[in-house]
Write a protein that holds these residues in place. Structure first.
Motif, PDB file in Angstrom:
ATOM      1  N   TYR A 653      38.618  41.994  44.155  1.00  0.00           N
ATOM      2  CA  TYR A 653      39.686  41.758  43.180  1.00  0.00           C
ATOM      3  C   TYR A 653      41.045  41.841  43.851  1.00  0.00           C
ATOM      4  O   TYR A 653      41.228  42.527  44.859  1.00  0.00           O
ATOM      5  N   CYS A 654      42.021  41.168  43.175  1.00  0.00           N
ATOM      6  CA  CYS A 654      43.413  41.399  43.557  1.00  0.00           C
ATOM      7  C   CYS A 654      44.079  42.145  42.408  1.00  0.00           C
ATOM      8  O   CYS A 654      43.436  42.399  41.395  1.00  0.00           O
ATOM      9  N   CYS A 657      43.634  40.507  38.944  1.00  0.00           N
ATOM     10  CA  CYS A 657      42.358  40.306  38.258  1.00  0.00           C
ATOM     11  C   CYS A 657      41.476  41.551  38.261  1.00  0.00           C
ATOM     12  O   CYS A 657      40.321  41.491  37.896  1.00  0.00           O
ATOM     13  N   HIS A 692      35.964  36.423  46.202  1.00  0.00           N
ATOM     14  CA  HIS A 692      36.962  36.813  45.218  1.00  0.00           C
ATOM     15  C   HIS A 692      36.491  36.480  43.806  1.00  0.00           C
ATOM     16  O   HIS A 692      35.829  35.479  43.577  1.00  0.00           O
ATOM     17  N   CYS A 696      39.614  34.863  38.598  1.00  0.00           N
ATOM     18  CA  CYS A 696      40.993  35.226  38.946  1.00  0.00           C
ATOM     19  C   CYS A 696      41.879  33.999  38.840  1.00  0.00           C
ATOM     20  O   CYS A 696      41.671  33.011  39.531  1.00  0.00           O
ATOM     21  N   ILE A 699      44.619  33.508  42.062  1.00  0.00           N
ATOM     22  CA  ILE A 699      44.145  32.930  43.306  1.00  0.00           C
ATOM     23  C   ILE A 699      43.644  31.507  43.129  1.00  0.00           C
ATOM     24  O   ILE A 699      43.903  30.648  43.944  1.00  0.00           O
TER      25      ILE A 699
HETATM   26 ZN   LIG Z   1      42.297  37.993  41.955  1.00  0.00          ZN
END
Ligand SMILES: [Zn+2]
Ligand SMILES: [Zn+2]
Length: 789
Positions: A653-654, A657, A692, A696, A699
């Motif tokens: 995850y970033c 998200c 990822h 999300c 991204i």
């Molecule tokens: Zn993300």
């Protein structure tokens, strides 16, 4: 009265005449004489202007060693040995003997000796024979400058020429010209040639007996031949010696010694040492070329080269060249152009030291030195050694293997090609070319616009002279001083090529002995001095190089075939380095020269061994590395990053998200796609960051790279005969610095965001993917057809 009248008349006449003689007549006479002298002087100057002295003398070009001994010479165009004797070679003894014999009043007469002329005139009249004794040294010079029949007319012209000589030159210069022109039999002219050819020494080392013997030859050159008529010459010589004794020119002791000296000389040959260097310097011009060659070192090196090449002949390797520079004086003290100049079958006359050849890997030390100075690299900095492609150019390593992560020092020690090409790409080839041009690399300077990144692997032209000169800068704290070949090369410019610190780091790496290019079967002796060296092997195994240095010497060795034939066994390590070691072992045997000192601007620091960057909290493996304060990178190691992942470790995850339901954190090693590709190919296990989160938006919906070439869903026709590559370009977000290109899901290349790349696709549908360094990816599809256009 009449008589009385007459007497006064007579006495008057007499007195009158006397009066006239005493005053007017004498004055008139003087005036007339004055006019005549004035006229003669004016006439002389007019003639002098119309008929200038033919005093341009062509001398044999002579080449001397560092002590001034003749090591080679060339015939003049009229096939004479006419070597120039210099004023300092005219010893007092030589001067005294020649003057005593030829022209006692040389220093006092104005070019002609009136007394001698009168004497000769009478001898001429009564004996009806051409006189010889009348000529002064000056007149003999005049005669030697222009050959004429011996008659009265010639004598008058010679007299005129003698005055011209006296006007233009001082007495010592006239004596010098005499000694340079006097014939000594055969095609030998001048005392220097005679001295070299008959006595094998310079004229200032001749003895009284030798000078006297030589000085009688010109009178009867055909009947007094040294080597044939030595007994007769000794008789004549002794007559003169006794005459000198009577005239007290020399002491009784000197005469007695000279009389006792035997004459065993015969005509020898002119030395022809260092044929390659001599010819190279001769064409630069000048009568006397004074080299810095030390004959002792030269002879030892020649012997080593000859013996060594003999052992290589079985392997079909037939030639070698060596240049030795004294690092303290920057003088070239030894120069071997080939193993045997007289070997016509293998081109022994080719000068291997000056020939333009491919330099193999020998330019790598300079490249890494420049990268260190630009702050791009340090010895422990980690670079990748994996396949790369530069616009269709895919360099390989020498062993055709790739090593993955390596340090810069490992890359230089092992002479890896990929890190070198990458480093040159980072530095920019123009910077390397400019440095080489300033170190007098002529071919590289000439070709500068044609050269590509392959130049660092030897795709360029250089000579052994140039490479040895470059390495002598490494022995001089990175300051290049052009090697001096002759004693005229004074005060050459000092050019800083790399910093003392970078130079020290490179030297440190190049002096390690546990390296793959240490020659096999080399029995190192304990006397072998410590050296730093770099090998090179050109494409096709045509040239083997090994260039080494320590504080005393820089020695460059080239081994190969002048025919350009490649030989499977040829390599810098196994063929050139053993000769380099042998030469060091011989000329620098048991030397206790100290090693280079650590320069003030070269410091040490702790770095992470995985990247060579400054350690961060997560870095556990710390090593010491050299660096240059204010220059070297101060980037912190970011090799490991803590990533937010799902509990099952399947998604990452970033910040945008990361789910509210929770996540965990885990450290991952950052591995860029080209290394991942290499690791997968080589089955190196590593932990991949989970893919990822597909939901999300940040991204995958925003800021994807846009491929601007080629065009999506387009058919490309490619000429079968001339497969022109397609261009790869993309547009990215501002935060992107690198993109990774994939062709049909296979990693192709890393590129800067704005940089163009090229590839030649296979026929059929092709998937092209561009991933940026934030992980955002774009795919396109094209169709390729090969056609005959
Ligand atoms: Zn993300
Ligand atoms: Zn680290």
């Amino acid at each position: 009265m009449k008589q009385k009248k007459h007497k006064p008349f007579f006495s008057y006449r007499w007195r009158n005449r006397a009066t006239v003689l005493n005053r007017g007549t004498i004055l008139r006479l003087l005036k007339k004489v004055g006019i005549v002298i004035g006229f003669l002087i004016i006439l002389f100057f007019i003639l002098n202007w119309i008929f200038p002295l033919p005093d341009k003398i062509e001398y044999s070009v002579i080449i001397t060693d560092n002590k001034g001994e003749v090591i080679n010479a060339y015939l003049t165009r009229d096939q004479k040995w006419r070597m120039k004797t210099e004023l300092n070679e005219i010893s007092p003894l030589l001067r005294k003997t020649i003057i005593a014999k030829e022209d006692k009043y040389f220093y006092s007469h104005p070019g002609v000796n009136p007394v001698a002329i009168v004497k000769a005139f009478f001898r001429n009249v009564f004996r009806m024979k051409t006189a010889s004794g009348a000529s002064t040294i000056t007149m003999q010079v005049a005669r030697a400058l222009e050959h004429r029949k011996r008659n009265i007319g010639s004598k008058i012209i010679e007299t005129f020429r003698a005055f011209q000589l006296e006007l233009k030159y001082n007495k010592n210069e006239i004596l010098q010209m005499y000694l340079n022109l006097v014939p000594y039999g055969g095609n030998i002219e001048g005392v220097k040639s005679a001295s070299i050819l008959y006595f094998n020494k310079n004229p200032d080392h001749l003895s009284l007996a030798e000078i006297t013997a030589l000085s009688i030859i010109p009178n009867r050159p055909s009947s007094l031949v040294i080597g044939k008529n030595n007994d007769l010459i000794v008789q004549e010589r002794n007559k003169w010696l006794r005459k000198f004794a009577e005239e007290k020119v020399f002491t009784q002791k000197e005469i007695a010694d000279a009389l006792a000296e035997p004459l065993t000389a015969s005509r020898g040959t002119v030395p022809h040492y260092l044929p390659h260097l001599s010819y190279r310097l001769k064409i630069r011009g000048g009568d006397i070329v004074r080299t810095n060659i030390i004959m002792n070192t030269q002879a030892k090196t020649e012997k080593l080269v000859e013996d060594y090449v003999r052992t290589l002949r079985l392997k079909n390797i037939k030639n070698a060249a060596v240049v030795v520079i004294n690092n303290k004086t920057h003088k070239v003290i030894t120069y071997v152009g080939s193993s045997d100049f007289h070997d016509t079958t293998d081109g022994g006359q080719v000068n291997g030291a000056a020939a333009v050849r491919e330099p193999g890997s020998t330019l790598k030390p300079l490249l890494y030195g420049l990268c260190i100075d630009e702050g791009l690299e340090t010895p422990k900095m980690v670079v990748t050694d994996v396949g790369v492609n530069y616009a269709g150019y895919s360099p390989e390593n020498y062993d055709k293997k790739f090593n993955g992560y390596v340090t810069v020092e490992y890359a230089l020690e092992h002479s890896l090609n990929i890190p070198a090409v990458k480093s040159l790409g980072l530095l920019g080839k123009d910077k390397l070319i400019q440095k080489l041009a300033s170190c007098d690399f002529k071919q590289i300077k000439k070709d500068q616009n044609k050269l590509g990144l392959s130049m660092i692997l030897g795709g360029c032209g250089a000579t052994l002279e140039e490479l040895t000169g470059l390495f002598s800068a490494f022995a001089n704290d990175g300051i290049y001083i052009a090697p001096s070949y002759t004693q005229n090369d004074t005060n050459p410019a000092r050019k800083k090529i790399i910093s003392a610190a970078a130079n020290y780091m490179i030297t440190d790496i190049l002096s390690r002995v546990n390296r793959p290019d240490f020659p096999l079967n080399w029995q190192a002796t304990e006397h072998m001095p410590k050296i730093a060296w770099k090998t090179g092997t050109s494409y096709g195994r045509r040239d083997a190089w090994s260039i080494g240095y320590n504080k005393n010497y820089t020695i460059g060795v080239w081994v190969g075939n002048f025919s350009g034939v490649g030989v499977a066994d040829l390599s810098g390590a196994n063929v050139a380095t053993p000769l380099l070691f042998k030469i060091f072992n011989t000329i620098d045997y048991d030397s206790d020269a100290d090693w280079f000192d650590l320069p003030a601007d070269c410091e040490q620091r702790k770095v992470c061994s995985e990247t060579g960057l400054l350690p961060a909290d997560h870095c556990n493996n710390i090593v010491m590395d050299y660096f240059i304060p204010m220059t070297s990178s101060t980037k912190q190691c970011d090799n490991w990053q803590e990533i937010m992942i799902s509990a099952d470790e399947k998604l990452s995850y970033c910040k945008n998200c990361v789910p509210e339901t929770g996540y965990k954190k885990k450290w991952y090693k950052m591995i860029d796609p080209e290394m991942q590709a290499w690791m997968e190919e080589n089955k190196v296990v590593y932990e991949k960051i989970p893919s990822h989160n597909p939901n999300c938006e940040k991204i995958f919906k925003e800021g994807l790279p846009v491929i601007t070439s080629p065009n999506n869903n387009t058919e490309y026709l490619i000429n079968k005969k001339d497969r022109e590559p397609l261009q790869l370009t993309c547009k990215t977000q501002n935060d992107v610095s690198k993109v990774y290109w994939y062709i049909n899901n296979k990693f192709y290349k890393t590129s800067s965001a704005g940089e163009k790349q090229f590839f030649v696709p296979d026929e059929g549908p092709v998937k092209i993917s561009c991933t940026d360094d934030k992980g955002r990816n774009r795919d396109i599809w094209i169709t390729v057809k090969y056609v005959n256009l």
